[in-house]
Design a protein around this motif. Structure first.
Motif, PDB file in Angstrom:
ATOM      1  N   VAL A  19      40.138  21.143  25.299  1.00  0.00           N
ATOM      2  CA  VAL A  19      39.416  20.594  26.452  1.00  0.00           C
ATOM      3  C   VAL A  19      40.258  19.463  27.036  1.00  0.00           C
ATOM      4  CG1 VAL A  19      37.302  19.499  27.268  1.00  0.00           C
ATOM      5  CG2 VAL A  19      37.184  21.206  25.435  1.00  0.00           C
ATOM      6  N   ASP A  20      40.748  19.685  28.239  1.00  0.00           N
ATOM      7  CA  ASP A  20      41.610  18.706  28.913  1.00  0.00           C
ATOM      8  C   ASP A  20      40.869  17.928  29.995  1.00  0.00           C
ATOM      9  OD1 ASP A  20      43.974  19.448  27.472  1.00  0.00           O
ATOM     10  OD2 ASP A  20      44.125  21.223  28.743  1.00  0.00           O
ATOM     11  N   ASN A  21      39.704  18.426  30.407  1.00  0.00           N
ATOM     12  CA  ASN A  21      38.946  17.792  31.486  1.00  0.00           C
ATOM     13  C   ASN A  21      37.485  17.669  31.064  1.00  0.00           C
ATOM     14  OD1 ASN A  21      41.063  17.801  33.732  1.00  0.00           O
ATOM     15  ND2 ASN A  21      41.000  19.959  33.165  1.00  0.00           N
ATOM     16  N   LEU A  22      36.950  16.461  31.149  1.00  0.00           N
ATOM     17  CA  LEU A  22      35.579  16.198  30.748  1.00  0.00           C
ATOM     18  C   LEU A  22      34.767  15.741  31.957  1.00  0.00           C
ATOM     19  CD1 LEU A  22      33.329  15.771  28.648  1.00  0.00           C
ATOM     20  CD2 LEU A  22      34.275  13.480  28.235  1.00  0.00           C
ATOM     21  N   VAL A  23      33.632  16.393  32.151  1.00  0.00           N
ATOM     22  CA  VAL A  23      32.705  16.056  33.232  1.00  0.00           C
ATOM     23  C   VAL A  23      31.362  15.693  32.609  1.00  0.00           C
ATOM     24  CG1 VAL A  23      31.594  16.857  35.351  1.00  0.00           C
ATOM     25  CG2 VAL A  23      33.861  17.734  34.718  1.00  0.00           C
ATOM     26  N   VAL A  24      30.756  14.626  33.088  1.00  0.00           N
ATOM     27  CA  VAL A  24      29.430  14.226  32.614  1.00  0.00           C
ATOM     28  C   VAL A  24      28.476  14.312  33.803  1.00  0.00           C
ATOM     29  CG1 VAL A  24      28.032  12.422  31.547  1.00  0.00           C
ATOM     30  CG2 VAL A  24      30.449  12.682  30.896  1.00  0.00           C
ATOM     31  N   ALA A  25      27.570  15.272  33.762  1.00  0.00           N
ATOM     32  CA  ALA A  25      26.591  15.431  34.837  1.00  0.00           C
ATOM     33  C   ALA A  25      25.442  14.451  34.607  1.00  0.00           C
ATOM     34  CB  ALA A  25      26.074  16.862  34.874  1.00  0.00           C
ATOM     35  N   GLY A  26      25.228  13.571  35.553  1.00  0.00           N
ATOM     36  CA  GLY A  26      24.156  12.592  35.439  1.00  0.00           C
ATOM     37  C   GLY A  26      23.021  12.886  36.394  1.00  0.00           C
ATOM     38  N   TRP A  27      21.815  12.446  36.014  1.00  0.00           N
ATOM     39  CA  TRP A  27      20.627  12.654  36.849  1.00  0.00           C
ATOM     40  C   TRP A  27      20.444  14.151  37.123  1.00  0.00           C
ATOM     41  CZ3 TRP A  27      19.304   7.875  36.197  1.00  0.00           C
ATOM     42  CH2 TRP A  27      20.276   6.885  36.252  1.00  0.00           C
ATOM     43  N   ALA A  28      20.464  14.925  36.038  1.00  0.00           N
ATOM     44  CA  ALA A  28      20.531  16.384  36.151  1.00  0.00           C
ATOM     45  C   ALA A  28      19.179  17.073  35.971  1.00  0.00           C
ATOM     46  CB  ALA A  28      21.519  16.936  35.121  1.00  0.00           C
ATOM     47  N   GLY A 180      39.524  24.989  29.717  1.00  0.00           N
ATOM     48  CA  GLY A 180      39.931  23.636  29.373  1.00  0.00           C
ATOM     49  C   GLY A 180      39.031  22.559  29.937  1.00  0.00           C
ATOM     50  N   THR A 181      37.909  22.949  30.564  1.00  0.00           N
ATOM     51  CA  THR A 181      36.968  21.975  31.123  1.00  0.00           C
ATOM     52  C   THR A 181      35.655  22.046  30.366  1.00  0.00           C
ATOM     53  OG1 THR A 181      37.951  22.161  33.326  1.00  0.00           O
ATOM     54  CG2 THR A 181      35.741  21.241  33.204  1.00  0.00           C
ATOM     55  N   GLY A 182      35.116  20.881  30.040  1.00  0.00           N
ATOM     56  CA  GLY A 182      33.826  20.794  29.384  1.00  0.00           C
ATOM     57  C   GLY A 182      32.901  19.910  30.185  1.00  0.00           C
ATOM     58  N   MET A 183      31.598  20.235  30.182  1.00  0.00           N
ATOM     59  CA  MET A 183      30.611  19.474  30.951  1.00  0.00           C
ATOM     60  C   MET A 183      29.413  19.134  30.085  1.00  0.00           C
ATOM     61  SD  MET A 183      28.483  20.517  34.436  1.00  0.00           S
ATOM     62  CE  MET A 183      29.903  20.364  35.542  1.00  0.00           C
ATOM     63  N   LEU A 184      29.054  17.846  30.055  1.00  0.00           N
ATOM     64  CA  LEU A 184      27.792  17.422  29.485  1.00  0.00           C
ATOM     65  C   LEU A 184      26.740  17.583  30.570  1.00  0.00           C
ATOM     66  CD1 LEU A 184      29.966  15.930  27.654  1.00  0.00           C
ATOM     67  CD2 LEU A 184      28.137  14.330  27.132  1.00  0.00           C
ATOM     68  N   CYS A 185      25.638  18.270  30.234  1.00  0.00           N
ATOM     69  CA  CYS A 185      24.745  18.799  31.277  1.00  0.00           C
ATOM     70  C   CYS A 185      23.418  18.075  31.422  1.00  0.00           C
ATOM     71  CB  CYS A 185      24.508  20.281  31.015  1.00  0.00           C
ATOM     72  SG  CYS A 185      25.996  21.295  31.146  1.00  0.00           S
ATOM     73  N   GLY A 186      23.365  16.803  31.096  1.00  0.00           N
ATOM     74  CA  GLY A 186      22.150  16.038  31.338  1.00  0.00           C
ATOM     75  C   GLY A 186      21.276  15.898  30.111  1.00  0.00           C
ATOM     76  N   THR A 187      20.362  14.929  30.181  1.00  0.00           N
ATOM     77  CA  THR A 187      19.536  14.606  29.024  1.00  0.00           C
ATOM     78  C   THR A 187      18.083  14.443  29.421  1.00  0.00           C
ATOM     79  OG1 THR A 187      19.470  13.199  27.042  1.00  0.00           O
ATOM     80  CG2 THR A 187      19.750  12.085  29.158  1.00  0.00           C
ATOM     81  N   VAL A 188      17.244  14.208  28.436  1.00  0.00           N
ATOM     82  CA  VAL A 188      15.822  13.942  28.653  1.00  0.00           C
ATOM     83  C   VAL A 188      15.532  12.503  28.260  1.00  0.00           C
ATOM     84  CG1 VAL A 188      15.119  16.343  28.357  1.00  0.00           C
ATOM     85  CG2 VAL A 188      15.276  14.866  26.353  1.00  0.00           C
ATOM     86  N   GLY A 189      14.366  12.002  28.665  1.00  0.00           N
ATOM     87  CA  GLY A 189      14.038  10.607  28.456  1.00  0.00           C
ATOM     88  C   GLY A 189      13.902  10.231  26.992  1.00  0.00           C
ATOM     89  N   ALA A 190      14.097   8.950  26.721  1.00  0.00           N
ATOM     90  CA  ALA A 190      13.965   8.425  25.358  1.00  0.00           C
ATOM     91  C   ALA A 190      12.506   8.091  25.082  1.00  0.00           C
ATOM     92  CB  ALA A 190      14.833   7.190  25.179  1.00  0.00           C
ATOM     93  N   ILE A 191      12.031   8.482  23.924  1.00  0.00           N
ATOM     94  CA  ILE A 191      10.661   8.196  23.506  1.00  0.00           C
ATOM     95  C   ILE A 191      10.610   6.756  22.994  1.00  0.00           C
ATOM     96  CG2 ILE A 191       8.821   8.845  21.902  1.00  0.00           C
ATOM     97  CD1 ILE A 191      10.157  11.679  21.857  1.00  0.00           C
ATOM     98  N   GLY A 192       9.869   5.918  23.690  1.00  0.00           N
ATOM     99  CA  GLY A 192       9.789   4.515  23.275  1.00  0.00           C
ATOM    100  C   GLY A 192      10.856   3.627  23.883  1.00  0.00           C
ATOM    101  N   GLY A 193      11.644   4.180  24.814  1.00  0.00           N
ATOM    102  CA  GLY A 193      12.650   3.383  25.493  1.00  0.00           C
ATOM    103  C   GLY A 193      14.037   3.499  24.886  1.00  0.00           C
TER     104      GLY A 193
END
Length: 226
Positions: A19-28, A180-193
């Motif tokens: 993996v040579d390229n990293l993308v982080v998708a935010g507000w997904a 060679g590209t990887g993407m983090l595809c978003g998350t869900v809310g934290a329980i309790g902050g």
């Protein structure tokens, strides 16, 4: 960055992905109310509202690690579980990763806060084609060590997040992720902050096929000196 995976498809097969390229998708998120909730929980700790949703942050590929221990400066960082979609050999695969983020720096620059922390990745992956037909049924969850016990920190179905091909199209414009590209595809809310923890565990659960990808890592805090 070379990552070693075991592919679970009825029989285990090991392979190495570069993996040579990293993308982080935010507000997904798909649900604007859920997006607004995540924006508000971050705003509560001083993080400015995003200019648009979704956003695609770039990160250094050498942040990716499959270690069970990461080092951070200061005690104000925390993990968040995300699906990790990557392209190798002309095919798409999915695993999980933690978008570990420095929350103190995040109040100044989201992009820099993501760049400063390692991104732990699991050692197992699935072919995206094997789960694409029931993607929305998959569940991501995480646990943190708190008060000497493990507590649920995040949990939600992928139906609450934009599907990977939509995020890929939003980033690439057309076609699919190049090898060679990887993407983090978003998350869900934290329980309790949102809060730090010395141990972060995460998993991707497939209820239809009855299987789970898991990864756990400890956080070592380095002194913040001036």
């Amino acid at each position: 960055m070379e990552l070693k995976f075991t592919i679970a498809d009825g029989q285990s097969a090991a392979f190495t992905a570069t993996v040579d390229n990293l993308v982080v998708a935010g507000w997904a998120g798909r649900d604007m109310a859920a997006i607004e909730h995540h924006i508000e929980e971050l705003f509560a700790i001083g993080v400015p509202r995003p200019s648009a949703v979704p956003l695609f942050y770039r990160g250094s590929a050498n942040l990716l690690t499959q270690s069970e221990r990461v080092q951070v400066v200061g005690g104000e960082s925390s993990g968040e579980v995300e699906t990790f979609v990557f392209a190798a050999g002309g095919e798409l695969f999915v695993s999980i990763a933690s978008d570990h983020t420095d929350r103190k720096l995040e109040t100044q620059s989201v992009a820099l806060s993501k760049q400063i922390c390692a991104k732990p990745v699991a050692r197992e992956a699935w072919r995206l084609a094997d789960v694409a037909g029931h993607w929305d049924e998959l569940v991501i969850r995480s646990f943190i060590q708190e008060g000497g016990r493990e507590v649920l920190y995040q949990e939600g179905p992928l139906a609450s997040l934009r599907p990977p091909m939509e995020l890929i199209a939003g980033f690439c414009g057309a076609g699919t992720l190049p090898d060679g590209t990887g993407m983090l595809c978003g998350t869900v809310g934290a329980i309790g902050g949102i809060r730090p923890a010395p141990v972060f565990s995460m998993e991707l659960f497939d209820p239809r096929l009855g299987r789970t990808i898991r990864h756990r890592y400890a956080v070592e805090i380095l002194p913040e000196v001036a």
